[in-house]
Design an enzyme around this catalytic site. Sequence first.
Site, PDB file in Angstrom:
ATOM      1  N   GLY A   1       0.816  -1.234  -0.022  1.00 20.80           N
ATOM      2  CA  GLY A   1       0.043  -0.113  -0.151  1.00 20.80           C
ATOM      3  C   GLY A   1       0.850   1.430  -0.077  1.00 20.80           C
ATOM      4  O   GLY A   1       2.065   0.947  -0.540  1.00 20.80           O
TER       5      GLY A   1
ATOM      6  N   ILE B   1       6.705  -3.530  10.386  1.00 17.19           N
ATOM      7  CA  ILE B   1       6.417  -2.064  10.698  1.00 17.19           C
ATOM      8  C   ILE B   1       4.832  -1.966  10.795  1.00 17.19           C
ATOM      9  O   ILE B   1       4.126  -1.118  11.284  1.00 17.19           O
ATOM     10  CB  ILE B   1       6.811  -1.021  10.075  1.00 17.19           C
ATOM     11  CG1 ILE B   1       6.205  -1.279   8.618  1.00 17.19           C
ATOM     12  CG2 ILE B   1       8.301  -0.984   9.884  1.00 17.19           C
ATOM     13  CD1 ILE B   1       5.164  -0.441   8.393  1.00 17.19           C
TER      14      ILE B   1
ATOM     15  N   ASP C   1       9.272  -2.846  14.541  1.00 17.16           N
ATOM     16  CA  ASP C   1       8.908  -1.664  15.087  1.00 17.16           C
ATOM     17  C   ASP C   1       7.685  -1.846  15.880  1.00 17.16           C
ATOM     18  O   ASP C   1       7.294  -0.943  16.768  1.00 17.16           O
ATOM     19  CB  ASP C   1       8.516  -0.459  14.175  1.00 17.16           C
ATOM     20  CG  ASP C   1       8.351   0.827  14.914  1.00 17.16           C
ATOM     21  OD1 ASP C   1       9.191   1.355  15.562  1.00 17.16           O
ATOM     22  OD2 ASP C   1       7.216   1.685  14.290  1.00 17.16           O
TER      23      ASP C   1
ATOM     24  N   HIS D   1       7.922   1.267  18.450  1.00 18.78           N
ATOM     25  CA  HIS D   1       6.569   1.569  17.841  1.00 18.78           C
ATOM     26  C   HIS D   1       7.015   3.267  17.420  1.00 18.78           C
ATOM     27  O   HIS D   1       6.182   4.190  17.924  1.00 18.78           O
ATOM     28  CB  HIS D   1       5.296   1.291  18.553  1.00 18.78           C
ATOM     29  CG  HIS D   1       4.186   1.501  17.363  1.00 18.78           C
ATOM     30  ND1 HIS D   1       3.052   0.515  17.759  1.00 18.78           N
ATOM     31  CD2 HIS D   1       3.934   2.100  16.410  1.00 18.78           C
ATOM     32  CE1 HIS D   1       2.347   0.746  16.592  1.00 18.78           C
ATOM     33  NE2 HIS D   1       2.832   1.646  15.758  1.00 18.78           N
ATOM     34  N   ILE D   2       8.012   3.724  16.797  1.00 18.33           N
ATOM     35  CA  ILE D   2       8.164   5.031  16.428  1.00 18.33           C
ATOM     36  C   ILE D   2       8.194   5.390  14.890  1.00 18.33           C
ATOM     37  O   ILE D   2       8.796   6.293  14.526  1.00 18.33           O
ATOM     38  CB  ILE D   2       9.573   5.514  17.099  1.00 18.33           C
ATOM     39  CG1 ILE D   2      10.717   4.650  16.716  1.00 18.33           C
ATOM     40  CG2 ILE D   2       9.537   5.510  18.405  1.00 18.33           C
ATOM     41  CD1 ILE D   2      12.146   5.104  16.838  1.00 18.33           C
TER      42      ILE D   2
ATOM     43  N   SER E   1       6.070   6.519  12.774  1.00 21.60           N
ATOM     44  CA  SER E   1       5.688   7.955  12.352  1.00 21.60           C
ATOM     45  C   SER E   1       6.312   9.110  13.295  1.00 21.60           C
ATOM     46  O   SER E   1       5.992  10.256  13.070  1.00 21.60           O
ATOM     47  CB  SER E   1       4.058   8.109  12.425  1.00 21.60           C
ATOM     48  OG  SER E   1       3.515   7.738  13.641  1.00 21.60           O
TER      49      SER E   1
HETATM   50  P1  NDP Z   1      -2.311   1.068   3.261  1.00 22.23           P
HETATM   51  O1  NDP Z   1      -4.080   0.561   3.277  1.00 22.23           O
HETATM   52  O2  NDP Z   1      -2.200   2.048   2.093  1.00 22.23           O
HETATM   53  O3  NDP Z   1      -1.713  -0.323   2.675  1.00 22.23           O
HETATM   54  C1  NDP Z   1      -1.969  -1.630   3.268  1.00 22.23           C
HETATM   55  C2  NDP Z   1      -1.855  -2.699   2.136  1.00 22.23           C
HETATM   56  O4  NDP Z   1      -2.064  -3.719   2.812  1.00 22.23           O
HETATM   57  C3  NDP Z   1      -2.957  -2.554   0.936  1.00 22.23           C
HETATM   58  O5  NDP Z   1      -2.194  -2.361  -0.344  1.00 22.23           O
HETATM   59  C4  NDP Z   1      -3.449  -3.719   0.741  1.00 22.23           C
HETATM   60  O6  NDP Z   1      -3.416  -4.290  -0.485  1.00 22.23           O
HETATM   61  C5  NDP Z   1      -2.723  -4.814   1.836  1.00 22.23           C
HETATM   62  N1  NDP Z   1      -3.419  -5.736   2.340  1.00 22.23           N
HETATM   63  C6  NDP Z   1      -3.228  -7.187   2.578  1.00 22.23           C
HETATM   64  N2  NDP Z   1      -4.208  -7.840   3.119  1.00 22.23           N
HETATM   65  C7  NDP Z   1      -4.720  -7.092   3.522  1.00 22.23           C
HETATM   66  C8  NDP Z   1      -6.155  -7.141   4.328  1.00 22.23           C
HETATM   67  N3  NDP Z   1      -6.506  -8.393   4.784  1.00 22.23           N
HETATM   68  N4  NDP Z   1      -6.808  -5.933   4.494  1.00 22.23           N
HETATM   69  C9  NDP Z   1      -6.462  -5.028   4.177  1.00 22.23           C
HETATM   70  N5  NDP Z   1      -5.349  -4.669   3.463  1.00 22.23           N
HETATM   71  C10 NDP Z   1      -4.535  -5.836   3.147  1.00 22.23           C
HETATM   72  O7  NDP Z   1      -2.243   1.287   4.322  1.00 22.23           O
HETATM   73  P2  NDP Z   1      -0.629   1.990   4.898  1.00 22.23           P
HETATM   74  O8  NDP Z   1       0.430   1.686   3.961  1.00 22.23           O
HETATM   75  O9  NDP Z   1      -1.000   3.505   5.116  1.00 22.23           O
HETATM   76  O10 NDP Z   1      -0.600   1.438   6.349  1.00 22.23           O
HETATM   77  C11 NDP Z   1      -0.113   0.166   6.572  1.00 22.23           C
HETATM   78  C12 NDP Z   1      -0.186  -0.489   8.091  1.00 22.23           C
HETATM   79  O11 NDP Z   1       1.008   0.315   8.790  1.00 22.23           O
HETATM   80  C13 NDP Z   1      -1.317   0.309   8.967  1.00 22.23           C
HETATM   81  O12 NDP Z   1      -2.394  -0.316   8.994  1.00 22.23           O
HETATM   82  C14 NDP Z   1      -0.365   0.283  10.214  1.00 22.23           C
HETATM   83  O13 NDP Z   1      -0.892  -0.956  10.850  1.00 22.23           O
HETATM   84  C15 NDP Z   1       0.662   0.309   9.984  1.00 22.23           C
HETATM   85  N6  NDP Z   1       1.475   1.470  10.492  1.00 22.23           N
HETATM   86  C16 NDP Z   1       2.642   1.289  11.248  1.00 22.23           C
HETATM   87  C17 NDP Z   1       3.244   2.222  11.698  1.00 22.23           C
HETATM   88  C18 NDP Z   1       4.243   2.357  12.579  1.00 22.23           C
HETATM   89  O14 NDP Z   1       4.454   3.017  13.505  1.00 22.23           O
HETATM   90  N7  NDP Z   1       5.046   1.233  12.859  1.00 22.23           N
HETATM   91  C19 NDP Z   1       3.044   3.722  11.187  1.00 22.23           C
HETATM   92  C20 NDP Z   1       2.073   3.839  10.274  1.00 22.23           C
HETATM   93  C21 NDP Z   1       1.242   2.546   9.938  1.00 22.23           C
HETATM   94  P3  NDP Z   1      -4.727  -5.000  -1.028  1.00 22.23           P
HETATM   95  O15 NDP Z   1      -6.028  -4.395  -0.823  1.00 22.23           O
HETATM   96  O16 NDP Z   1      -4.150  -5.127  -2.413  1.00 22.23           O
HETATM   97  O17 NDP Z   1      -4.526  -6.310  -0.486  1.00 22.23           O
HETATM   98  C1  DGY Z   2      -0.205   4.061  12.479  1.00 24.34           C
HETATM   99  O1  DGY Z   2      -0.378   5.309  12.202  1.00 24.34           O
HETATM  100  O2  DGY Z   2      -0.961   3.055  12.372  1.00 24.34           O
HETATM  101  C2  DGY Z   2       1.093   3.906  13.325  1.00 24.34           C
HETATM  102  O3  DGY Z   2       1.116   2.635  14.027  1.00 24.34           O
HETATM  103  C3  DGY Z   2       1.432   5.140  14.295  1.00 24.34           C
HETATM  104  O4  DGY Z   2       1.772   6.137  13.707  1.00 24.34           O
END
Ligand code: NDP
Ligand code: DGY
Length: 326
Positions: free
Chosen positions: A164, A241, A267, A291-292, A294
């Site tokens: 994503g 992450i 993370d 968990h940092i 962002s």
């Molecule tokens: P997106 O929705 O843009 O991307 C998630 C991707 O996962 C999609 O491309 C989706 O593709 C895929 N996917 C695979 N299986 C599933 C499923 N069962 N349900 C939904 N999607 C699925 O999200 P982001 O990239 O913005 O964020 C992703 C995750 O990262 C967040 O949900 C969060 O948990 C985590 N995160 C962690 C952070 C941290 O601090 N460590 C900071 C920010 C986010 P497709 O639909 O084709 O399957």
């Molecule tokens: C998120 O946005 O899901 C992260 O885990 C924290 O920014």
Amino acid sequence: HSSAPSFLSKVVATRRLLPDSQARLERQENIDLVQWQGDNTMPRDQLLKDIKGAEALICMLSDKIDKEVLEAAGPQLKLVTTLSVGFDHVDLKTAKEKNIKIGYTPEVLTDATADLAALLTLAAARNMKQGIDAVQNGGWQDWRAAWLCGHQFTGKTLGVVGLGRIGQAVAKRLGAFGIDRLIYWGRTKKEGVDGELVSMDELLKDSDFVLVCCPLTPDTKEMFDYEAFKKMKKNAIFVNISRGGVVKQDDLARALKEKLIAGAGLDVTTPEPLPLDDPLQSLDNCVVLPHIGSATFETRETMCGMMIDNVLAVLEDKAIPYELKR
Ligand code: NDP
Ligand code: DGY
């Protein structure tokens, strides 16, 4: 707050925000702000008490916003807005039944989180934990040709689980380090991406770096178990992450101990914070960060501002700008 004039809207915040956003929130004259001031997660019994009568809730990923909380609020609750793009801590089903909007913070944290994912990948691939330990604890005795050799990116295959917003941003960054092939697993093919959608088995078998960037859902829960790690290459670096819950953590510790894979960068863990006596803590091929993803000043301030934008919109009965559409 029972003495608050009735024209004020009660808004509960489970934490203080970043400075500019905190000041902006405090300036709102139409809001009766009830905010947890502690430097810890708002105690649940306090949240259950304070949420009563609130029209909006500003929460964090560390707060469990389940049916009990949503019911404790009362029927006037219009919005739950979270300082995260992940929403696995919110009971979406109950929120929908109660017509409560969900606000979140997509996109603005993609770069910061992708930077940290790249950092973790590099750290795990190049033995950063052992290196720092050696410098600080006297293990650095001399220059040695084969000491602390890690894994290079040039010509390697990157497998992204969930390509994503963040997954694509990490792939772009690691491409600059010489990754030669991008494969990914998900539910849909991503247009305009120079990578190949493959089965999970294929991804595990072919990847030198496995990066988890999907959300935690019932489908992805504990998808990385001992069987999955067994399918990976011996030189594979596993980076997560996403959320700790996508990994069966005892299985990961066992896989690292048995050298089924070369290393891991995390993370996110289960639980958070990771207890000091957790098996992962003593493994020198496992780099764990708290968990940092962002956590840059710029990103966190922007995320806080988005939550306030959502609150102000909902209190004026307007469409909220950053709504999780379900
Ligand atoms: P997106 O929705 O843009 O991307 C998630 C991707 O996962 C999609 O491309 C989706 O593709 C895929 N996917 C695979 N299986 C599933 C499923 N069962 N349900 C939904 N999607 C699925 O999200 P982001 O990239 O913005 O964020 C992703 C995750 O990262 C967040 O949900 C969060 O948990 C985590 N995160 C962690 C952070 C941290 O601090 N460590 C900071 C920010 C986010 P497709 O639909 O084709 O399957
Ligand atoms: C998120 O946005 O899901 C992260 O885990 C924290 O920014």
